[in-house]
Design a protein around this motif. Sequence first.
Motif, PDB file in Angstrom:
ATOM      1  N   PRO A   1       0.843  -1.206   0.000  1.00  0.00           N
ATOM      2  CA  PRO A   1       0.000   0.000   0.000  1.00  0.00           C
ATOM      3  C   PRO A   1       0.880   1.258   0.000  1.00  0.00           C
ATOM      4  O   PRO A   1       1.877   1.332   0.720  1.00  0.00           O
ATOM      5  CB  PRO A   1      -0.799  -0.127   1.298  1.00  0.00           C
ATOM      6  CG  PRO A   1      -0.820  -1.595   1.582  1.00  0.00           C
ATOM      7  CD  PRO A   1       0.516  -2.114   1.120  1.00  0.00           C
ATOM      8  N   GLY A   2       0.519   2.222  -0.827  1.00  0.00           N
ATOM      9  CA  GLY A   2       1.297   3.449  -0.935  1.00  0.00           C
ATOM     10  C   GLY A   2       2.333   3.438  -2.039  1.00  0.00           C
ATOM     11  O   GLY A   2       2.961   4.463  -2.310  1.00  0.00           O
ATOM     12  N   ASP A   3       2.514   2.295  -2.716  1.00  0.00           N
ATOM     13  CA  ASP A   3       3.426   2.256  -3.867  1.00  0.00           C
ATOM     14  C   ASP A   3       2.815   3.003  -5.045  1.00  0.00           C
ATOM     15  O   ASP A   3       1.612   2.882  -5.320  1.00  0.00           O
ATOM     16  CB  ASP A   3       3.679   0.815  -4.312  1.00  0.00           C
ATOM     17  CG  ASP A   3       4.642   0.071  -3.425  1.00  0.00           C
ATOM     18  OD1 ASP A   3       5.213   0.684  -2.505  1.00  0.00           O
ATOM     19  OD2 ASP A   3       4.824  -1.150  -3.659  1.00  0.00           O
ATOM     20  N   LEU A   4       3.655   3.735  -5.772  1.00  0.00           N
ATOM     21  CA  LEU A   4       3.307   4.268  -7.080  1.00  0.00           C
ATOM     22  C   LEU A   4       4.355   3.784  -8.067  1.00  0.00           C
ATOM     23  O   LEU A   4       5.554   3.789  -7.752  1.00  0.00           O
ATOM     24  CB  LEU A   4       3.272   5.802  -7.109  1.00  0.00           C
ATOM     25  CG  LEU A   4       1.956   6.479  -6.729  1.00  0.00           C
ATOM     26  CD1 LEU A   4       1.839   6.546  -5.223  1.00  0.00           C
ATOM     27  CD2 LEU A   4       1.875   7.865  -7.326  1.00  0.00           C
ATOM     28  N   VAL A   5       3.915   3.381  -9.238  1.00  0.00           N
ATOM     29  CA  VAL A   5       4.848   3.005 -10.295  1.00  0.00           C
ATOM     30  C   VAL A   5       4.469   3.780 -11.556  1.00  0.00           C
ATOM     31  O   VAL A   5       3.305   3.807 -11.968  1.00  0.00           O
ATOM     32  CB  VAL A   5       4.841   1.490 -10.571  1.00  0.00           C
ATOM     33  CG1 VAL A   5       5.813   1.161 -11.706  1.00  0.00           C
ATOM     34  CG2 VAL A   5       5.235   0.710  -9.319  1.00  0.00           C
ATOM     35  N   LEU A   6       5.486   4.416 -12.140  1.00  0.00           N
ATOM     36  CA  LEU A   6       5.355   5.131 -13.405  1.00  0.00           C
ATOM     37  C   LEU A   6       6.121   4.350 -14.452  1.00  0.00           C
ATOM     38  O   LEU A   6       7.271   3.961 -14.213  1.00  0.00           O
ATOM     39  CB  LEU A   6       5.959   6.535 -13.254  1.00  0.00           C
ATOM     40  CG  LEU A   6       6.085   7.376 -14.526  1.00  0.00           C
ATOM     41  CD1 LEU A   6       4.722   7.900 -14.976  1.00  0.00           C
ATOM     42  CD2 LEU A   6       7.063   8.541 -14.306  1.00  0.00           C
ATOM     43  N   TRP A   7       5.495   4.093 -15.607  1.00  0.00           N
ATOM     44  CA  TRP A   7       6.215   3.351 -16.635  1.00  0.00           C
ATOM     45  C   TRP A   7       5.959   3.907 -18.024  1.00  0.00           C
ATOM     46  O   TRP A   7       4.955   4.563 -18.291  1.00  0.00           O
ATOM     47  CB  TRP A   7       5.897   1.868 -16.584  1.00  0.00           C
ATOM     48  CG  TRP A   7       4.513   1.454 -17.005  1.00  0.00           C
ATOM     49  CD1 TRP A   7       4.100   1.117 -18.259  1.00  0.00           C
ATOM     50  CD2 TRP A   7       3.365   1.305 -16.151  1.00  0.00           C
ATOM     51  NE1 TRP A   7       2.771   0.766 -18.236  1.00  0.00           N
ATOM     52  CE2 TRP A   7       2.294   0.873 -16.966  1.00  0.00           C
ATOM     53  CE3 TRP A   7       3.148   1.494 -14.780  1.00  0.00           C
ATOM     54  CZ2 TRP A   7       1.022   0.641 -16.447  1.00  0.00           C
ATOM     55  CZ3 TRP A   7       1.884   1.260 -14.274  1.00  0.00           C
ATOM     56  CH2 TRP A   7       0.842   0.841 -15.097  1.00  0.00           C
ATOM     57  N   ASP A   8       6.912   3.634 -18.901  1.00  0.00           N
ATOM     58  CA  ASP A   8       6.916   4.090 -20.283  1.00  0.00           C
ATOM     59  C   ASP A   8       6.251   3.022 -21.140  1.00  0.00           C
ATOM     60  O   ASP A   8       6.803   1.934 -21.324  1.00  0.00           O
ATOM     61  CB  ASP A   8       8.363   4.335 -20.713  1.00  0.00           C
ATOM     62  CG  ASP A   8       8.490   4.973 -22.088  1.00  0.00           C
ATOM     63  OD1 ASP A   8       7.510   4.947 -22.857  1.00  0.00           O
ATOM     64  OD2 ASP A   8       9.581   5.482 -22.387  1.00  0.00           O
ATOM     65  N   ASN A   9       5.086   3.329 -21.676  1.00  0.00           N
ATOM     66  CA  ASN A   9       4.381   2.354 -22.511  1.00  0.00           C
ATOM     67  C   ASN A   9       5.028   2.163 -23.875  1.00  0.00           C
ATOM     68  O   ASN A   9       4.700   1.205 -24.580  1.00  0.00           O
ATOM     69  CB  ASN A   9       2.920   2.782 -22.684  1.00  0.00           C
ATOM     70  CG  ASN A   9       2.076   2.459 -21.473  1.00  0.00           C
ATOM     71  OD1 ASN A   9       1.864   1.292 -21.144  1.00  0.00           O
ATOM     72  ND2 ASN A   9       1.606   3.479 -20.774  1.00  0.00           N
ATOM     73  N   ARG A  10       5.932   3.045 -24.253  1.00  0.00           N
ATOM     74  CA  ARG A  10       6.628   2.913 -25.527  1.00  0.00           C
ATOM     75  C   ARG A  10       7.738   1.876 -25.454  1.00  0.00           C
ATOM     76  O   ARG A  10       8.235   1.436 -26.501  1.00  0.00           O
ATOM     77  CB  ARG A  10       7.252   4.254 -25.937  1.00  0.00           C
ATOM     78  CG  ARG A  10       6.268   5.414 -26.019  1.00  0.00           C
ATOM     79  CD  ARG A  10       7.012   6.744 -26.070  1.00  0.00           C
ATOM     80  NE  ARG A  10       7.875   6.909 -24.885  1.00  0.00           N
ATOM     81  CZ  ARG A  10       8.665   7.967 -24.691  1.00  0.00           C
ATOM     82  NH1 ARG A  10       8.701   8.939 -25.587  1.00  0.00           N
ATOM     83  NH2 ARG A  10       9.416   8.038 -23.603  1.00  0.00           N
TER      84      ARG A  10
END
Length: 288
Positions: A245-254
């Motif tokens: 809980p509290g994790d954020l993940v940002l990712w590049d769809n390219r």
Amino acid sequence: MTPTFHAIHPLFGAEVQGVDLSRPLPDAVFAAIADAFERRSVLLFRSQAVDDAAQVAFAARFGPLETVRAGAVGGGTHLITLTNVAPDGGILPPTHEQTLHGLANRLWHTDSSFKAIPALASLLSAREVPPEGGETEWAGTRAAFAALPDELRRRIDGLTVRHDFAHSRAKVDPDLAVAATRAAFPPVTRPLVRRNPLTGEAALYLGSHAAAVDGMGVVEGRALLDMLTRHATRPEFVYTHRWRPGDLVLWDNRATLHRGRPFAAGLHRRTIVRATIADPAGRLAVAA
């Protein structure tokens, strides 16, 4: 506030420490994160007490946000809620349409490749997670492309692929590929190999929405896509994230594929919230 970056996989991905995404970031801090995003493809932020407004504000700094499709939880807003929790607080049955769409997320895919304007990035926030299972896996498709034989890289560079939302949903349940779905999201054409505009690195661009290779027969095209997907998702190219809980993940769809892993959805609650950043620069003509 000074961010530091720590590798989470030998080939891609980093955990970002020293930032608080619940409040606006100074420009210099955001610039460092944006640079890491372009180079590392997947960024993990732990222990972030963000609400919907903070998640939207951070995501919007990367570009225009998608509006969630009608019928999804959050339709018409910038946040889609991916959950097995019913409005009354109970757990949705396995035959519920929302549950079935969730099953489609267990296929390797890249977000919104089937839309006229594809996705640049996605930002996922873990609000409630099961005690076990439900991991998300990312495959680094730049490293996968670089590992292909030279002759094969040359052969596939320049090929285009038709991406079709109905195609991926029919893999889960034919009833999800209804006429309304096909009308809302007609097939679009995408390059099989995409290059990062800043680094120049090439990546495979495929996944469950990829239905056919232009200029190839159905059997030959499917065989090529299936082979490349198997290659791109070999263990050495995959990072598995176990949510807290509290994790954020940002990712590049390219430059990545991703999929959710199973969990005991009939027993345990799971709620994660996603913002998707559109990529106007990636727009190609909608296929006839």
